[in-house]
Design an enzyme around this catalytic site. Structure first.
Site, PDB file in Angstrom:
ATOM      1  N   THR A  27       0.872  -1.196   0.000  1.00  0.00           N
ATOM      2  CA  THR A  27       0.000   0.000   0.000  1.00  0.00           C
ATOM      3  C   THR A  27       0.905   1.242   0.000  1.00  0.00           C
ATOM      4  O   THR A  27       1.352   1.657  -1.064  1.00  0.00           O
ATOM      5  CB  THR A  27      -0.983   0.007   1.193  1.00  0.00           C
ATOM      6  OG1 THR A  27      -0.261  -0.187   2.408  1.00  0.00           O
ATOM      7  CG2 THR A  27      -2.016  -1.091   1.038  1.00  0.00           C
ATOM      8  N   THR A  33      -1.368  -3.029  10.207  1.00  0.00           N
ATOM      9  CA  THR A  33      -1.681  -3.121   8.773  1.00  0.00           C
ATOM     10  C   THR A  33      -0.531  -3.790   8.123  1.00  0.00           C
ATOM     11  O   THR A  33       0.311  -3.169   7.493  1.00  0.00           O
ATOM     12  CB  THR A  33      -1.866  -1.770   8.090  1.00  0.00           C
ATOM     13  OG1 THR A  33      -2.987  -1.143   8.663  1.00  0.00           O
ATOM     14  CG2 THR A  33      -2.161  -1.927   6.600  1.00  0.00           C
ATOM     15  N   GLU A  51       6.077   4.628   7.477  1.00  0.00           N
ATOM     16  CA  GLU A  51       5.677   5.778   6.668  1.00  0.00           C
ATOM     17  C   GLU A  51       6.543   7.002   6.978  1.00  0.00           C
ATOM     18  O   GLU A  51       6.595   7.461   8.110  1.00  0.00           O
ATOM     19  CB  GLU A  51       4.188   6.070   6.873  1.00  0.00           C
ATOM     20  CG  GLU A  51       3.333   5.027   6.150  1.00  0.00           C
ATOM     21  CD  GLU A  51       1.852   5.156   6.418  1.00  0.00           C
ATOM     22  OE1 GLU A  51       1.083   4.612   5.613  1.00  0.00           O
ATOM     23  OE2 GLU A  51       1.460   5.783   7.408  1.00  0.00           O
ATOM     24  N   ASN A 100      -0.034  10.736   5.882  1.00  0.00           N
ATOM     25  CA  ASN A 100      -1.273  10.394   6.565  1.00  0.00           C
ATOM     26  C   ASN A 100      -2.295  11.516   6.609  1.00  0.00           C
ATOM     27  O   ASN A 100      -3.453  11.288   6.911  1.00  0.00           O
ATOM     28  CB  ASN A 100      -0.977   9.875   7.968  1.00  0.00           C
ATOM     29  CG  ASN A 100      -0.423   8.481   7.885  1.00  0.00           C
ATOM     30  OD1 ASN A 100      -1.092   7.592   7.387  1.00  0.00           O
ATOM     31  ND2 ASN A 100       0.807   8.290   8.317  1.00  0.00           N
TER      32      ASN A 100
END
Lengths: 413, 413
Positions: free
Chosen positions: A162, A199, A285, A408
């Site tokens: 992702t 995740t 991230e 985000n």
């Protein structure tokens, strides 16, 4: 990958460029079916025979439909032969429609491979609350035909991503009863990463012959020390799981906890999971640095984990690493609120090679050299010795950066 | 402040521009002694008579020397007459030297005010691990002379700040036995803010006459519902405390839990603490928005707190609010991993006026209107109803922004 992996056991060999299809009898691939705009979004994995399956799932109470379907399948026969995964949409919080879509996805792949439905694991990752575009998935699955010709594990690795910035893989080999056993793995996940399956999807294959019940024990034990010791942002997702398939092609005596080489197999499996966990943390991230926290001297392993996770989860420690600031005060604060038993007058903390706390007090070190250490290294190590007992744990995470906020704050737009 | 405060009880009046010196018999001020480069860094508070004192402290196991000294003083007589606070250096992790500096600071102020040492509370906030510059503090304290002439509560409010962007104050009045009772407060803190007393100092004054033991009960109860329900970054500091002083100048019948107007006093105190807590959350490092999470229908108040704190603590929820993205999937994920008892098929979630989850499933809403709500409001409200029981809780926090990273990546440089 190898730069962040250390070999602990000389009997285990890292296979350069190895993957989930290096173990005998596994095939995998990925394609674009149209859930994402351009990138690969549908991955498949297939074993020539039904493989013994072990799986651990998210502890989030909202479990997504694909998890429910996969769990049900594994419980039926403890075997899995095929895996179908999509990225882009998580099929979570999608109600009855989502559940029937997950069943449908499983059925489509089972028919395409001509195997029983309960031998197929289904997995989805991406945005929560949207329904899967079943026409696209159906059309994508119909393209999976000649598994030998279409075999390309790097496409599977890409199709499950992702917000990851790189695909993740590792492969090791070891000898059991004089036969070569291979363990390969891939994983995805870079946001919503926190202890207890975030995740994150992990797929591990091996050609080892392993007793069913012991395979599940092995996976649970290893996941607790590896995937469950990473955190990117403290959020735990609804979808995630680590699936381990053992398809018996290596043809040695069945491994069980009673086999003399069980420990060697466990170490190989741990190496694979630890490497994938660290790759995920490194790809957190927006991350620029991998942080490794080693805790020893805790009154128990549970306490050691608490302290390691408290440090690795601290936004203030994470921003200090990003800012290349040897701000040990934030480390000591995180230790102090971890809830673990402490011995404040004996605590020792090192930042890389620099002792910063000795007997609970600041220890003189060169700020300039420590700053240089933070600037020059991509892997930042923090050590804490609690002087309370023999408990140890290691946790991995990453720094908190502008890009984390950027990614985000704009994920869906 | 008043824009984020609602009046619940009509018998309580907010005093515009009121402060910690609005209650009778309190004086306060602040000055620059040189710990910081330019800003005020030394604050003092004084009561004309020893005030009954209640205090709650950080749960961090590394408690800083000023806390130890203040605790010891309060335990001696349950009274405090003077408070001396510095900002810039926290006097934490400073060992025996730090402890003797905290005692010295207390002694200097006691001598200056001509009161007993144990009647002085000491407090420090700022960087961890550095020793206080005692010469500067001594010289600063020697400047505190004519408390009536030097009285300026806004200077006290400024002198206790670290990375805060505004000073915080609130004041309310109510009638007890026909006499006016005033409660004033100020606080600091914007990073390392998390349940259980973070890098946060709170000072509350009242001229009420309150029974010692009940004052401590009142403070603990109110802090649990207010200061302990805010989080900025999940980090809990080593230094922090809320001090409540009641100096009996209002001259009514002694308040205790048996007094018929005890509840009114409690509500006034809660209003002061809630207002300060929300001001702190609003001033979270880098924050652009205050987030308020209200949970109801939990199986217990504990569970309601877990869910509220889980949502307010989620980096993903915080970045979504910053990005003005009505990404309810992150809210539901945070509820799912909170550890609270849930009833997934009945869960209801609202984002401001928009129902986004109904009976556990996405509820159709206008994304454009929800985005507009996030863009137009400085206070973002999230409501969750768990349909499990009668437990309720409210928590406050803020969004996670580029500036949070900026402030914390460069705090010491």
């Amino acid at each position: 990958m190898n730069s962040i992996e250390q070999i602990i056991n000389e009997e285990i060999r890292v296979v350069e460029n190895g993957s989930i299809t290096t173990p005998a009898g596994f095939f995998a691939g990925g394609l674009h079916c149209g859930i994402k705009r351009k990138k690969l979004d549908l991955g498949w994995l297939y074993s020539v025979v039904p493989a013994t399956a072990a799986c651990v799932y998210t502890t989030n109470q909202f479990q997504a439909p694909p998890l429910i379907v996969t769990k049900e399948g594994i419980e039926k026969s403890q075997k899995i032969q095929g895996v179908i995964v999509n990225s882009g949409i998580a099929n979570a919080c999608t109600g009855n429609q989502g559940l029937s879509n997950a069943y449908e996805m499983r059925k489509l792949f089972a028919e395409q491979m001509n195997i029983q439905e309960y031998l197929v694991a289904v997995s989805s990752t991406g945005v929560i609350g949207e329904q899967l575009p079943m026409e696209k998935i159906k059309s994508g699955i119909s393209e999976i035909g000649d598994i030998q010709r279409q075999n390309d594990p790097s496409e599977f690795e890409k199709a499950i991503l992702t917000t990851d910035t790189f695909s993740k893989h590792v492969c090791v080999q070891l000898q059991i009863d004089g036969k070569t056993v291979t363990i390969g793995g891939t994983a995805k996940g870079s946001g919503m990463i926190h202890p207890n399956m975030a995740t994150m999807l992990g797929f591990i294959t091996t050609d080892a012959v392993v007793k069913e019940a012991d395979l599940q024990i092995a996976l649970k034990q290893v996941v607790d020390k590896t995937f469950n010791m990473i955190t990117v942002d403290g959020d735990t997702s609804t979808n995630d799981m680590v699936l381990l398939l053992a398809n018996q092609q290596a043809n040695h005596q069945e491994l069980s906890i009673l086999h003399p080489q069980w420990q060697l197999f466990m170490e190989g499996l741990e190496m694979v999971c630890r490497s994938l966990a660290k790759q995920i943390a490194k790809d957190g991230e927006g991350a620029t640095k991998l942080i490794e926290v080693q805790v020893q001297g805790a009154s128990s392993c549970e306490d050691a984990k608490k302290v390691a996770k408290s440090i690795i989860g601290s936004n203030l420690v994470k921003t200090a690493v990003f800012g290349e600031d040897p701000n040990w005060g934030r480390i000591i604060a995180a230790i102090g609120y971890s809830g673990a038993q402490l011995n404040p007058e004996h605590l020792k903390v090192r930042l890389g090679p620099f002792t910063v706390i000795e007997k609970g007090l600041p220890f003189p070190f060169s700020e300039a050299e420590a700053k240089h250490y933070l600037q020059q290294n991509e892997v930042i190590q923090i050590f804490a010795d609690l002087y309370c007992g023999g408990g140890k744990a290691t946790a991995w995470g990453c720094d908190l950066t502008y890009d984390y906020v950027k990614i985000n704050a704009s994920y869906r737009t």
